[in-house]
Write an enzyme that holds these catalytic residues in place. Structure first.
Site, PDB file in Angstrom:
ATOM      1  N   GLU A  92       0.831  -1.214   0.000  1.00 33.52           N
ATOM      2  CA  GLU A  92       0.000   0.000   0.000  1.00 33.52           C
ATOM      3  C   GLU A  92       0.857   1.252   0.000  1.00 33.52           C
ATOM      4  O   GLU A  92       1.899   1.302   0.643  1.00 33.52           O
ATOM      5  CB  GLU A  92      -0.818   0.068   1.294  1.00 33.52           C
ATOM      6  CG  GLU A  92      -1.834  -0.998   1.455  1.00 33.52           C
ATOM      7  CD  GLU A  92      -2.528  -0.873   2.808  1.00 33.52           C
ATOM      8  OE1 GLU A  92      -3.290  -1.760   3.134  1.00 33.52           O
ATOM      9  OE2 GLU A  92      -2.276   0.112   3.527  1.00 33.52           O
ATOM     10  N   CYS A 336      -2.636   2.003   8.151  1.00 29.93           N
ATOM     11  CA  CYS A 336      -1.631   1.215   7.465  1.00 29.93           C
ATOM     12  C   CYS A 336      -1.961  -0.275   7.492  1.00 29.93           C
ATOM     13  O   CYS A 336      -2.228  -0.854   8.520  1.00 29.93           O
ATOM     14  CB  CYS A 336      -0.317   1.590   8.140  1.00 29.93           C
ATOM     15  SG  CYS A 336       0.907   0.416   8.470  1.00 29.93           S
TER      16      CYS A 336
END
Ligand code: SF4
Length: 349
Positions: A92, A336
């Protein structure tokens, strides 16, 4: 399998192209195509002779990353990208369009084995370190998105999935690469690297003489709470971590940022703010308070606005520089690791 040249520095590419017996400026042309013009096909590198384009295509590969999914926040300011690497692993990266410029947050490992209890990235452990090219690929993918809007990246925060200082050489090579004029020409002062507190590596980083910002994930005012939230504290305790931060600030003359995730009922009480103030008193540092982005899998909650304000005021009253992180992208899976976990679950990876 053909060798992938994406992510090589100019000297590395010159070494790789030796067998083609090319003049040195050819490597310079190729890196400019890859890193500045986002051209990933030799055939489209129009200032190379046609025969050379064919020969390069036959022998070498340029793979950056493949976009798997993009989520944009409702206000359009935050975009999260799930990017696939050459071996199918997904990572990501996040773009935050801030008032002071475009900031990107990059991952340095696929997953993480630090085990922080508030973090989704560590739920399935660490798969592998990312290479310098894979970290650069995230930045340049986002830079291409911005370039199409006639904008570019202004700051990089190395704070996504993974512990950057556990992948030290690749992260340092990446930092040096994005400073090069043939990539993003980004000033070191516009780069921040975050660590969970690997003390010997903080000391190594201080020796590099790079004016980057060091960000330390503290998240607690004492060893009892920190060990509960961050298992790494059992190896490098809070006092050793703060001492390393102080050393870094003294050597680099750069203010260290202490990240402090506020979690309701865990570390957000007035007594914790007082204890934190005593811990950091006299340091060239500032505290960044981050009201937690609730992590579904962990059942952790965000404190009330009033509690956040009280915590901030206590630090202010104790002359500790403090900011509260603006909340961005709460309507997309911005914490996250959340998007990557969702992708893995859906695809049964
Ligand atoms: S917060 Fe950072 S160091 Fe801790 S588990 Fe998550 S990615 Fe790893």
């Amino acid at each position: 399998m053909k060798q992938n040249i994406f992510g090589m520095s100019l000297p590395q590419l010159q070494g790789c192209l030796k067998e083609f017996k090319l003049p040195a400026y050819r490597a310079k042309q190729i890196v400019e195509w890859m890193y500045q013009k986002h051209v990933l096909d030799f055939q489209q590198m129009t200032n190379l002779p046609i025969a050379l384009r064919t020969s390069l295509t036959d022998n070498l590969d340029i793979f950056r990353v493949k976009l798997l999914e993009q989520q944009d926040s409702r206000d359009g300011k935050t975009s999260k990208f799930l990017l696939e690497l050459v071996d199918g692993i997904a990572v990501e990266s996040v773009l935050m369009r801030q008032s002071y410029g475009n900031s990107v947050c990059l991952s340095t490992q696929a997953g993480c084995n630090m085990g922080c209890t508030f973090c989704a990235s560590t739920l399935h452990g660490m798969v592998r370190n990312l290479t310098q090219g894979e970290i650069l690929a995230q930045a340049l993918f986002i830079n291409e998105v911005l370039n199409k809007e006639e904008q570019s990246i202004n700051t990089i925060v190395i704070m996504g999935s993974g512990e950057p200082l556990a992948n030290y050489d690749n992260v340092l090579n990446f930092i040096r690469l994005c400073h090069e004029t043939y990539t993003m020409n980004l000033g070191y002062r516009h780069i921040a690297v975050s660590t969970a507190g690997i003390v010997p590596m903080i000391q190594e980083l201080a020796k590099e003489d790079l004016p980057i910002t060091l960000s330390i994930s503290l998240h607690a005012p004492n060893n009892v709470i920190r060990s509960k939230l961050m298992p790494i504290n059992d190896k490098f305790d809070i006092h050793a971590v703060v001492a390393a931060g102080k050393h870094y600030a003294n050597i680099t003359k750069r203010r260290v940022t202490y990240e402090y995730i506020l979690i309701a009922g865990e570390n957000d009480q007035a007594e914790h703010a007082e204890e934190l103030s005593r811990l950091l008193r006299g340091q060239m540092a500032n505290v960044n308070l981050i009201p937690i982005n609730p992590v579904v899998e962990r059942g952790l909650k965000r404190p009330s606005l009033n509690q956040i304000k009280v915590f901030e005021e206590i630090l202010n009253n104790n002359h500790i520089a403090v900011t509260v992180r603006r909340e961005m992208g709460n309507d997309i899976q911005a914490a996250c690791g959340q998007l990557r976990n969702k992708h893995a679950a859906e695809n049964q990876l």
